[in-house]
Design a protein around this motif. Structure first.
Motif, mmCIF file in Angstrom:
data_model
loop_
_atom_site.group_PDB
_atom_site.id
_atom_site.type_symbol
_atom_site.label_atom_id
_atom_site.label_comp_id
_atom_site.label_asym_id
_atom_site.label_seq_id
_atom_site.Cartn_x
_atom_site.Cartn_y
_atom_site.Cartn_z
ATOM 1 N N GLU A 1 0.174 3.966 1.229
ATOM 2 C CA GLU A 1 0.122 4.583 2.561
ATOM 3 C C GLU A 1 1.350 4.211 3.403
ATOM 4 O OE1 GLU A 1 -2.451 3.235 1.047
ATOM 5 O OE2 GLU A 1 -4.330 4.227 1.582
ATOM 6 N N TYR A 2 1.765 2.939 3.347
ATOM 7 C CA TYR A 2 2.917 2.514 4.153
ATOM 8 C C TYR A 2 4.153 3.317 3.767
ATOM 9 C CZ TYR A 2 0.281 -1.685 5.546
ATOM 10 O OH TYR A 2 -0.640 -2.544 6.057
ATOM 11 N N PRO B 1 0.822 -1.211 0.000
ATOM 12 C CA PRO B 1 0.000 0.000 0.000
ATOM 13 C C PRO B 1 0.858 1.264 0.000
ATOM 14 C CG PRO B 1 -0.804 -1.558 1.632
ATOM 15 C CD PRO B 1 0.504 -2.099 1.133
ATOM 16 N N ASP C 1 12.879 -1.105 5.349
ATOM 17 C CA ASP C 1 12.105 -1.241 6.587
ATOM 18 C C ASP C 1 10.607 -1.366 6.350
ATOM 19 O OD1 ASP C 1 14.485 -0.953 7.880
ATOM 20 O OD2 ASP C 1 14.212 1.169 8.336
ATOM 21 N N VAL C 2 10.134 -0.879 5.213
ATOM 22 C CA VAL C 2 8.691 -0.857 5.007
ATOM 23 C C VAL C 2 8.253 -1.695 3.798
ATOM 24 C CG1 VAL C 2 6.701 0.602 4.530
ATOM 25 C CG2 VAL C 2 8.427 1.341 6.166
ATOM 26 N N GLU D 1 4.260 6.209 2.330
ATOM 27 C CA GLU D 1 4.134 7.627 2.673
ATOM 28 C C GLU D 1 4.268 7.868 4.177
ATOM 29 O OE1 GLU D 1 0.512 8.801 0.662
ATOM 30 O OE2 GLU D 1 1.585 9.006 -1.236
ATOM 31 N N ILE D 2 3.761 6.926 4.968
ATOM 32 C CA ILE D 2 3.950 7.051 6.420
ATOM 33 C C ILE D 2 5.443 7.120 6.725
ATOM 34 C CG2 ILE D 2 3.831 5.792 8.618
ATOM 35 C CD1 ILE D 2 1.106 4.685 7.639
ATOM 36 N N ALA D 3 6.202 6.215 6.106
ATOM 37 C CA ALA D 3 7.639 6.169 6.378
ATOM 38 C C ALA D 3 8.321 7.482 5.985
ATOM 39 C CB ALA D 3 8.270 4.994 5.642
ATOM 40 N N TYR D 4 7.962 7.998 4.814
ATOM 41 C CA TYR D 4 8.554 9.278 4.405
ATOM 42 C C TYR D 4 8.219 10.394 5.392
ATOM 43 C CZ TYR D 4 10.183 7.814 -0.214
ATOM 44 O OH TYR D 4 10.865 7.222 -1.240
ATOM 45 N N THR D 5 6.987 10.411 5.902
ATOM 46 C CA THR D 5 6.604 11.508 6.784
ATOM 47 C C THR D 5 7.155 11.353 8.199
ATOM 48 O OG1 THR D 5 4.467 10.462 7.170
ATOM 49 C CG2 THR D 5 4.515 12.209 5.545
ATOM 50 N N ARG E 1 9.410 -5.338 4.014
ATOM 51 C CA ARG E 1 8.743 -5.992 5.141
ATOM 52 C C ARG E 1 7.266 -6.244 4.824
ATOM 53 N NH1 ARG E 1 7.734 -8.613 8.030
ATOM 54 N NH2 ARG E 1 8.344 -9.217 10.143
ATOM 55 N N ALA E 2 6.664 -5.294 4.122
ATOM 56 C CA ALA E 2 5.240 -5.428 3.812
ATOM 57 C C ALA E 2 5.003 -6.509 2.766
ATOM 58 C CB ALA E 2 4.684 -4.085 3.323
#
Lengths: 289, 256
Positions: free
Chosen positions: A189-190, A187, A207-208, A192-196, A211-212
């Motif tokens: 979203e994952y 996704p 890491d994201v 973008e969460i990491a970037y933010t 792993r996802a």
């Protein structure tokens, strides 16, 4: 329409006679319930049914063979196959051949995985890589492996390299696209969460994204490993003096059907065991799912 | 004091325009601004541009006077779905907000993560995986992670959209409390009028495309700063709600 309505109202209509045999009712309902679409099995029933059905198939086979309904030359009984297997283990180093085949499969599979994972990830992660590689990979993916046997022999002779190459050929190009797809399904979203929270691109990948995609990736590796066994036989029939493919092909030459089947059964057993083991690892590693 | 400023911003994806008419808006520090509008009106895109997740086609967005660039941890994002990582425990998810901070020691990070875990009431669920907790708790994880990261701008894209009415009410109250306590600037996107009015200092009502601002509602002057369930059940709230629904209907035009 009216037929549907009838079906729905039937339980009520049937209620009075059923009430008479109330004790037998819950049990009956439970077994009928198992055949409903997507009904979950009660705890522990899955393995029981799996083993029971498999044993039933083997028994039926044995029964048919014992009755003389089949010609042993074409369709030997399970016991005949088993005794052939025992003989082959003691006289013909069957287990050593199985080990050789297993090594080839895993060697080619690991080689395919090690190359396919980074390339597949790059193909989805970076559009430019995907655009550049997809036509070539799609093209090769559709070539039947047997058609490339002559080429493989011209390139690599008849040694180990040819076999590994053929297995690798059959899996790598499929796996690349599966990996790319796993990566594509992470996704947004994952990421973008990491970037933010301040991750850089490498950290997002490691890491994201990785792993996802990991559970899907492990599943795809498991499925691809199965394909390796398919191509193994082709590779070992062509030019080999070892491995299960060689054993099966040699037995065929003398019409030793039980031995041919013993080889086939052994491949099936190895496949089943590997698959179950990888499934178990998957369940353990991804408990959070 | 202006914290965030949209200056003549337009946006199109390829040939498809999302925000055609240059968009202008100033958001104060510690202000809770809600973007209210029909789906597909471009409000989410405008919010994502604040986060640096989309770039304006023309114009500029300024954060504390500086043009915003790539995403960083000053601007945290809370999504409606996929808002937490399924492979990390609740505590690890919150701590993820601090993972890439080199200015804090591991111990400081742990203390901080724990504090925010506690703030959103998830301390006792620390070792659970997101799949083992409710949807409301998953959104709280995301809020805690963003706060722990040290974001002073929270960008929230319909974060409570998938929750049932009761949990939603509870989280709204909590969010408003946290925003006041920690003095955060929040931009919150929703299409739920009641949610918008309950949370916001100011509601910006969007038209359907082409995107423009139909109205700005100064909720603070009408309802005050303190929000509680009593206010939500009060006359003022109902009157404001009726007015806003009228505006939203007019903005949606022939769609309704």
């Amino acid at each position: 329409m009216s037929a549907v309505a009838e079906t729905i109202s039937r339980p009520e209509a049937a209620a009075p006679p059923a009430a008479a045999s109330a004790a037998a009712r819950p049990r009956k309902r439970a077994t009928r319930g198992l055949l409903r679409l997507r009904t979950p099995l009660p705890r522990g029933w899955g393995p029981t049914i799996a083993v029971g059905a498999s044993v039933a198939i083997v028994l039926a086979w044995e029964f048919v063979a014992r009755l003389g309904l089949t010609t042993p030359l074409f369709f030997p009984s399970p016991t005949a196959i088993l005794s052939a297997m025992a003989r082959m283990i003691s006289d013909q180093h069957l287990l050593w051949h199985a080990w050789v085949s297993t090594l080839r499969v895993w060697g080619a599979f690991l080689l395919a995985a090690v190359l396919a994972i980074p390339i597949g990830v790059a193909m989805s992660g970076y559009r430019v890589v995907g655009a550049a590689l997809e036509p070539a990979i799609d093209f090769i993916r559709y070539l039947p492996v047997p058609a490339l046997v002559p080429l493989a022999i011209i390139w690599f002779g008849v040694g180990e390299e040819t076999k590994i190459f053929l297995l690798w050929l059959g899996t790598f190009f499929q796996l690349v696209l599966l990996v790319a797809d796993d990566m594509r399904r992470v996704p947004q979203e994952y990421v973008e969460i990491a970037y933010t929270v301040g991750a850089n691109e490498g950290q997002v990948l490691k890491d994201v994204a990785f792993r996802a995609m990991l559970p899907g990736l492990v599943d795809n590796l498991r499925i691809t490993l199965g394909w390796c066994w398919t191509y193994l036989i082709i590779a070992e029939i062509v030019a080999a003096d070892s491995g299960l493919g060689f054993v099966i092909w040699a037995a065929r030459r003398y019409m030793k059907t039980p031995e041919v089947m013993a080889g086939v059964v052994l491949i099936g057993v190895i496949g089943l065991a590997t698959d179950q083991l990888l499934r178990l690892i998957h369940r353990r590693a991804f408990r959070y799912l | 004091m202006t914290h965030l400023q949209f200056d003549q911003v337009t946006k199109s994806f390829g040939a498809v325009p999302v925000v055609e008419t240059p968009f202008n808006l100033a958001i104060d520090r510690h202000e809770f601004v809600v973007f209210l509008g029909p789906s597909g009106c471009g409000k989410t895109t405008l919010m994502r541009m604040i986060g640096g997740l989309d770039q304006p086609t023309s114009g500029e967005i300024r954060l504390e006077g500086e043009p915003v660039g790539a995403p960083d941890r000053r601007r945290g994002m809370v999504f409606q779905s996929y808002s937490s990582f399924p492979w990390l425990t609740v505590a690890q998810n919150v701590a993820f907000g601090l993972k890439y901070r080199n200015d804090l020691s591991e111990q400081e990070k742990a203390v901080r993560a724990e504090r925010y875990l506690d703030l959103v009431g998830l301390y006792e669920f620390s070792d659970h995986f997101p799949s083992q907790v409710s949807g409301g708790m998953r959104q709280r994880i995301a809020i805690a992670r963003t706060l722990a990261a040290g974001a002073d701008v929270l960008l929230m894209d319909e974060p409570f959209g998938a929750l049932d009415a009761l949990r939603r009410e509870q989280l709204q109250t909590e969010l408003r409390r946290i925003q006041r306590r920690d003095a955060k600037t929040i931009v919150f996107v929703t299409h739920d009028v009641e949610e918008a009015l309950f949370l916001a200092d100011r509601v910006v009502v969007f038209s359907k495309r082409p995107t423009r601002i139909v109205a700005e509602i100064d909720v603070r002057s009408r309802l005050g700063e303190e929000r509680s369930l009593e206010i939500r059940d009060g006359e003022d709230f109902f009157a404001l709600r009726r007015e806003t629904i009228g505006l939203v209907r007019a903005a949606a035009g022939d769609e309704l």
